[in-house]
Design an enzyme around this catalytic site. Structure first.
Site, mmCIF file in Angstrom:
data_model
loop_
_atom_site.group_PDB
_atom_site.id
_atom_site.type_symbol
_atom_site.label_atom_id
_atom_site.label_comp_id
_atom_site.label_asym_id
_atom_site.label_seq_id
_atom_site.Cartn_x
_atom_site.Cartn_y
_atom_site.Cartn_z
ATOM 1 N N TYR A 4 0.777 -1.292 0.208
ATOM 2 C CA TYR A 4 0.151 -0.087 0.071
ATOM 3 C C TYR A 4 0.789 1.177 0.061
ATOM 4 C CZ TYR A 4 -2.252 3.753 2.581
ATOM 5 O OH TYR A 4 -2.632 4.935 3.141
ATOM 6 N N LYS A 22 1.620 4.537 -2.463
ATOM 7 C CA LYS A 22 1.433 5.797 -1.857
ATOM 8 C C LYS A 22 2.588 6.592 -2.317
ATOM 9 C CE LYS A 22 -1.658 7.365 0.153
ATOM 10 N NZ LYS A 22 -2.915 7.938 -0.358
HETATM 11 N N1 LIG Z 1 -6.398 6.624 7.990
HETATM 12 C C1 LIG Z 1 -5.070 7.010 8.129
HETATM 13 O O1 LIG Z 1 -4.468 7.094 9.200
HETATM 14 C C2 LIG Z 1 -4.090 7.719 6.752
HETATM 15 C C3 LIG Z 1 -3.081 8.259 7.326
HETATM 16 C C4 LIG Z 1 -2.185 8.988 6.216
HETATM 17 C C5 LIG Z 1 -2.761 8.829 4.880
HETATM 18 N N2 LIG Z 1 -4.080 8.402 4.484
HETATM 19 C C6 LIG Z 1 -4.699 8.503 3.266
HETATM 20 O O2 LIG Z 1 -6.100 9.126 3.325
HETATM 21 C C7 LIG Z 1 -6.884 9.023 2.492
HETATM 22 C C8 LIG Z 1 -8.203 8.762 3.088
HETATM 23 O O3 LIG Z 1 -8.055 7.744 4.080
HETATM 24 P P1 LIG Z 1 -9.332 7.142 4.784
HETATM 25 O O4 LIG Z 1 -8.661 6.717 6.134
HETATM 26 O O5 LIG Z 1 -10.220 8.055 4.853
HETATM 27 O O6 LIG Z 1 -9.721 6.008 4.394
HETATM 28 P P2 LIG Z 1 -11.142 5.145 4.032
HETATM 29 O O7 LIG Z 1 -11.142 3.898 3.343
HETATM 30 O O8 LIG Z 1 -12.080 5.744 4.852
HETATM 31 O O9 LIG Z 1 -11.534 6.234 2.527
HETATM 32 C C9 LIG Z 1 -11.198 6.047 1.157
HETATM 33 C C10 LIG Z 1 -12.383 6.267 0.226
HETATM 34 O O10 LIG Z 1 -11.821 6.212 -0.955
HETATM 35 C C11 LIG Z 1 -13.075 5.555 -1.821
HETATM 36 N N3 LIG Z 1 -12.454 4.744 -2.790
HETATM 37 C C12 LIG Z 1 -11.792 3.816 -2.942
HETATM 38 N N4 LIG Z 1 -11.548 3.269 -3.955
HETATM 39 C C13 LIG Z 1 -11.884 4.006 -5.037
HETATM 40 C C14 LIG Z 1 -12.084 4.028 -6.322
HETATM 41 N N5 LIG Z 1 -11.462 3.295 -7.249
HETATM 42 N N6 LIG Z 1 -12.791 5.185 -6.823
HETATM 43 C C15 LIG Z 1 -13.387 6.108 -6.003
HETATM 44 N N7 LIG Z 1 -13.392 6.013 -4.733
HETATM 45 C C16 LIG Z 1 -12.687 5.122 -4.131
HETATM 46 C C17 LIG Z 1 -13.816 4.524 -0.767
HETATM 47 O O11 LIG Z 1 -14.911 4.073 -1.108
HETATM 48 C C18 LIG Z 1 -13.575 5.262 0.732
HETATM 49 O O12 LIG Z 1 -14.878 6.024 0.587
HETATM 50 C C19 LIG Z 1 -6.174 7.713 1.617
HETATM 51 O O13 LIG Z 1 -5.663 8.249 0.420
HETATM 52 C C20 LIG Z 1 -5.220 7.323 2.614
HETATM 53 O O14 LIG Z 1 -4.016 6.586 1.851
HETATM 54 C C21 LIG Z 1 -4.930 7.773 5.776
HETATM 55 C C1 LIG Z 2 -2.036 -4.610 16.907
HETATM 56 C C2 LIG Z 2 -1.475 -3.574 17.588
HETATM 57 C C3 LIG Z 2 -0.016 -3.533 17.814
HETATM 58 C C4 LIG Z 2 -1.762 -2.080 17.255
HETATM 59 C C5 LIG Z 2 -3.232 -1.731 16.876
HETATM 60 C C6 LIG Z 2 -3.437 -0.313 16.214
HETATM 61 C C7 LIG Z 2 -2.977 -0.316 14.656
HETATM 62 C C8 LIG Z 2 -4.094 -0.971 13.751
HETATM 63 C C9 LIG Z 2 -2.814 1.000 14.114
HETATM 64 C C10 LIG Z 2 -1.645 1.832 14.983
HETATM 65 C C11 LIG Z 2 -0.798 2.855 14.124
HETATM 66 C C12 LIG Z 2 -1.981 2.860 12.826
HETATM 67 C C13 LIG Z 2 -1.323 3.378 11.402
HETATM 68 C C14 LIG Z 2 -1.637 2.687 10.299
HETATM 69 C C15 LIG Z 2 -2.694 1.707 10.488
HETATM 70 C C16 LIG Z 2 -3.276 1.282 11.700
HETATM 71 C C17 LIG Z 2 -2.574 1.138 12.814
HETATM 72 C C18 LIG Z 2 -1.239 0.187 12.532
HETATM 73 C C19 LIG Z 2 -1.250 3.342 9.088
HETATM 74 C C20 LIG Z 2 -0.414 2.368 8.386
HETATM 75 C C21 LIG Z 2 -2.515 3.485 7.978
HETATM 76 C C22 LIG Z 2 -2.073 4.050 6.607
HETATM 77 C C23 LIG Z 2 -1.528 5.254 6.830
HETATM 78 O O1 LIG Z 2 -1.036 5.820 5.468
HETATM 79 C C24 LIG Z 2 -0.412 5.232 7.927
HETATM 80 C C25 LIG Z 2 0.338 6.485 8.237
HETATM 81 O O2 LIG Z 2 1.292 7.016 7.629
HETATM 82 O O3 LIG Z 2 -0.412 7.659 8.605
HETATM 83 C C26 LIG Z 2 -0.774 4.733 9.026
HETATM 84 C C27 LIG Z 2 0.388 4.694 10.277
HETATM 85 C C28 LIG Z 2 -0.564 4.319 11.559
#
Ligand SMILES: NC(=O)c1ccc[n+]([C@@H]2O[C@H](COP(=O)([O-])OP(=O)(O)OC[C@H]3O[C@@H](n4cnc5c(N)ncnc54)[C@H](O)[C@@H]3O)[C@@H](O)[C@H]2O)c1
Ligand SMILES: CC(C)CCC[C@@H](C)[C@H]1CC[C@H]2C3=C(CC[C@]12C)[C@@]1(C)CC[C@H](O)[C@@H](C(=O)O)[C@@H]1CC3
Length: 345
Positions: free
Chosen positions: A144, A148
């Site tokens: 993933y 990115k």
């Molecule tokens: N959650 C985190 O900790 C975190 C941290 C850093 C970056 N991000 C980035 O932030 C963004 C949002 O993440 P999130 O946590 O809200 O995820 P999320 O899964 O809640 O939201 C992603 C959305 O994208 C939509 N989607 C997926 N594939 C698609 C496609 N082919 N066409 C149109 N829509 C599509 C999904 O339906 C969903 O609504 C992502 O780009 C993720 O990589 C998330």
């Molecule tokens: C099983 C335990 C040891 C941990 C339980 C919590 C985890 C599920 C989260 C703690 C840090 C989180 C995290 C992400 C996913 C969920 C956790 C591992 C990301 C890898 C999700 C994708 C984002 O792009 C990452 C980011 O750079 O923000 C997240 C990093 C932290």
């Protein structure tokens, strides 16, 4: 040749607007007087004044219809990191992002704000106060994250002042808050299975967890400061809570807030990481026969046992970023938003 009338700078589209971050972003944009079109594979809510367009971002023609009268696009769509589907990650995050850029350029969109991730520079070794000039990870923590990295490069390289198409990437880290489908639910699930008794390592490693409203604030500031003569063009920006916290203190505060015990017993990091690698190898070999998903993946263990916190000095300097919700308040709001995940419910 027909000239395109520039749409108002307050007309925008949010690709991925049905997701966790996307929906918070849409809600704030509406509060700020933007008119918002959501483009997503699913529609999960309804807000007056927001138009929903169900479609796949890999479908350029479907996107073009939605983008033709907007000047600003937020791209925060991605398959969930947990879905573990390499073909889908590449198709959506890399090829799909190329189609987003082409659609933006063909539709005459002026600004594209990408949600990237701070993990694009993380390889499993400590990062303390990391700046944006750290090199991209040569060995990213998972596929993933690899996609990115490609996605961010493609978006930043597309920035072109002559063509009146400006791009910027926001790199949040560890987003949490109400409606997050990932961090708190996985943590609670692990606790309910009795697997959250152990602290991996000595428990002193500092990490950024970023409240979703701060991430939204960073996105909107970036969009509003992105201009041809601004330093933002073609650059990446860390957006964090700017309050690194011990990983295990954060986990404990959320767990205790929801009525579960905090982890207490220490296990050596190298031992747990080694076991996670072994389990990952075994489950990968068995995958054609049985699909087992281990809780402690090498990626999660690396995130739980190392320092990874990032400087948001660049965002402060170039766009006046300051977190709008402090960490303790953010944790309290998050815990209160999950009554259904409380112990015993
Ligand atoms: N959650 C985190 O900790 C975190 C941290 C850093 C970056 N991000 C980035 O932030 C963004 C949002 O993440 P999130 O946590 O809200 O995820 P999320 O899964 O809640 O939201 C992603 C959305 O994208 C939509 N989607 C997926 N594939 C698609 C496609 N082919 N066409 C149109 N829509 C599509 C999904 O339906 C969903 O609504 C992502 O780009 C993720 O990589 C998330
Ligand atoms: C099983 C335990 C040891 C941990 C339980 C919590 C985890 C599920 C989260 C703690 C840090 C989180 C995290 C992400 C996913 C969920 C956790 C591992 C990301 C890898 C999700 C994708 C984002 O792009 C990452 C980011 O750079 O923000 C997240 C990093 C932290």
């Amino acid at each position: 040749m027909a000239t395109r009338i520039r749409p108002s700078s307050k007309r925008c589209a949010v690709i991925g607007g049905s997701g966790f971050l996307g929906r918070h972003l849409v809600e704030r944009l509406v509060e700020k007087g933007y008119s918002v079109a959501v483009f997503d594979i699913a529609q999960r809510y309804d807000i007056p004044g927001v138009t929903f367009h169900q479609g796949d971002l890999c479908d350029k023609q479907a996107l073009l219809k939605v983008l033709k009268d907007v000047s600003l696009v937020f791209h925060c769509a991605s398959p969930s990191p947990a879905c573990d589907d390499r073909t889908l990650f590449w198709k959506v995050n890399v090829e799909g992002t190329r189609s987003v850029i082409q659609a933006c350029q063909e539709a005459g969109v002026q600004k594209l704000v990408l949600t990237s991730s701070a993990s694009v520079v993380f390889e499993g070794a400590d990062i303390k106060n990391g700046k944006e000039d750290l090199p991209y990870a040569k060995r990213p923590i998972d596929y993933y994250t690899e996609t990115k990295i490609h996605q961010e490069k493609i978006v930043l390289e597309a920035c072109n002042k002559e063509k009146d198409f400006l791009t910027v990437a926001i790199r949040p880290h560890g987003i949490f808050g109400p409606r997050d489908p990932q961090l708190v639910p996985i943590l609670v699930d692990t606790a309910r299975k009795g697997k959250m008794k152990f602290i991996i390592g000595d428990g002193t490693n500092l990490v950024d967890f970023t409240y979703v409203e701060n991430v939204v604030h960073g996105h909107i500031l970036a969009a509003e400061h992105l201009k041809a003569d601004s330093p933002l063009c073609g650059k990446a920006y860390h957006i964090t809570n700017d309050e690194p916290i011990r990983f295990w203190d954060f986990m404990s505060q959320v767990l205790v807030g929801l009525g579960y015990d905090a982890p207490r017993y220490h296990l050596p990091y190298a031992l747990v990481y080694g076991i996670a690698i072994l389990l990952w190898l075994i489950t990968s070999l068995l995958r054609p026969l049985v699909n087992i998903k281990p809780t402690f993946t090498p990626m999660r263990v690396a995130l739980a046992g190392t320092h990874h916190y990032y400087s948001c000095y660049r965002a402060k300097q170039d766009m006046g970023y300051q977190p709008v919700v402090r960490l303790q308040e953010a944790i309290a709001r998050t815990v209160a938003s999950y009554p259904h995940l409380k112990s015993g419910s």
